[in-house]
Design a protein around this motif. Sequence first.
Motif, PDB file in Angstrom:
ATOM      1  N   ILE A  29      51.758  47.397  42.387  1.00 56.09           N
ATOM      2  CA  ILE A  29      51.243  46.465  43.197  1.00 56.09           C
ATOM      3  C   ILE A  29      49.891  45.866  42.664  1.00 56.09           C
ATOM      4  CG2 ILE A  29      50.211  48.304  44.710  1.00 56.09           C
ATOM      5  CD1 ILE A  29      50.883  46.587  47.129  1.00 56.09           C
ATOM      6  N   PHE A  52      55.102  43.934  40.851  1.00 54.57           N
ATOM      7  CA  PHE A  52      55.457  43.727  39.579  1.00 54.57           C
ATOM      8  C   PHE A  52      56.076  44.919  39.059  1.00 54.57           C
ATOM      9  CE2 PHE A  52      51.101  44.380  39.067  1.00 54.57           C
ATOM     10  CZ  PHE A  52      50.905  45.287  37.997  1.00 54.57           C
ATOM     11  N   GLU A  78      42.951  49.589  34.361  1.00 54.68           N
ATOM     12  CA  GLU A  78      43.149  49.531  35.675  1.00 54.68           C
ATOM     13  C   GLU A  78      43.218  50.725  36.203  1.00 54.68           C
ATOM     14  OE1 GLU A  78      45.697  46.465  37.281  1.00 54.68           O
ATOM     15  OE2 GLU A  78      44.511  44.854  36.319  1.00 54.68           O
ATOM     16  N   GLU A  80      44.367  53.610  38.443  1.00 48.90           N
ATOM     17  CA  GLU A  80      45.092  53.638  39.893  1.00 48.90           C
ATOM     18  C   GLU A  80      45.757  54.964  40.215  1.00 48.90           C
ATOM     19  OE1 GLU A  80      48.148  50.322  39.881  1.00 48.90           O
ATOM     20  OE2 GLU A  80      46.284  48.905  38.699  1.00 48.90           O
ATOM     21  N   ASP A 110      46.958  51.143  34.768  1.00 51.59           N
ATOM     22  CA  ASP A 110      47.809  49.959  34.427  1.00 51.59           C
ATOM     23  C   ASP A 110      47.126  49.027  33.467  1.00 51.59           C
ATOM     24  OD1 ASP A 110      49.221  47.477  34.785  1.00 51.59           O
ATOM     25  OD2 ASP A 110      48.234  47.051  36.654  1.00 51.59           O
ATOM     26  N   LYS A 131      51.841  42.792  31.487  1.00 50.77           N
ATOM     27  CA  LYS A 131      51.988  44.194  32.291  1.00 50.77           C
ATOM     28  C   LYS A 131      52.958  44.999  31.545  1.00 50.77           C
ATOM     29  CE  LYS A 131      48.864  43.496  35.758  1.00 50.77           C
ATOM     30  NZ  LYS A 131      47.835  44.423  36.055  1.00 50.77           N
ATOM     31  N   GLY A 201      47.894  49.966  42.604  1.00 48.50           N
ATOM     32  CA  GLY A 201      46.703  48.955  42.582  1.00 48.50           C
ATOM     33  C   GLY A 201      45.415  49.646  42.052  1.00 48.50           C
ATOM     34  N   THR A 202      44.562  48.324  41.604  1.00 46.38           N
ATOM     35  CA  THR A 202      43.217  48.952  41.181  1.00 46.38           C
ATOM     36  C   THR A 202      41.956  48.160  41.877  1.00 46.38           C
ATOM     37  OG1 THR A 202      42.084  49.377  39.013  1.00 46.38           O
ATOM     38  CG2 THR A 202      42.687  47.064  39.383  1.00 46.38           C
TER      39      THR A 202
HETATM   40 MN    MN Z   1      47.198  47.095  38.436  1.00 44.09          MN
END
Ligand code: MN
Length: 232
Positions: A29, A52, A78, A80, A110, A131, A201-202
Amino acid sequence: MTYVIDPPLMSVVPVHGGGLFPVRRIFCIGKNYADHVQEMGGDAKSDPPVFFTKPADAVVESGACIPYPMATDNLHFEGELVVALQRGGRALATREQAGALIFGTAAGCDLTRRDHQAAAKKAGGPWDTAKGFDHSAPMGEIGRTQDFLPDSFDDAHLLTTVNGETLQDAPLSTMIWSVPEIIIELSKLFELCPGDLIFTGTPAGVGALNEGDRVAIKIGGLPECRFSIGGS
Ligand code: MN
């Protein structure tokens, strides 16, 4: 019938205390912490979280030296929280249903080709090369929920250090979508399955990595995710 080429090896992540977690898919995310959305030039009020994916074989065991990826001048970290699913489900409605899918959690990174992501955002194109590249998902050992309860993460901080300097430090409680909410939203788009991983997420503080950098991501009492960046 026999395979016409050797079947690929299953990607796995070690579990704290023993065992291997087989990886089916990696969902991620983006835009799930308001301060990170802001540092990327967005506004969390008008810019909702997005999903993604990365290929399953992007996972890298903690302690590895990851080669600097091809085709980028701007590799970013990133830090996470990663969630590992032991059960599947679709169109989940409640936090309890979502929580029942969780096998455990891990600290992960990530890795992102930020130059590719910026170009994709500008062109309205897909994020795959930004990514989903080789070695883009280093992870620490997975901690089982009975040892590392997700509820205890409400007060936990995510800490990312590069060469010993703390560059990310955020409470997990500042996620826009909490872990159960992420699972509920994903289950409206995909039938989730055992073996799926979710990068959640970060927060703010992301930055560039260069050859020789040493990265550590710590979340509460979970096993650390450590890696270094090698030459290309
Ligand atoms: Mn990320």
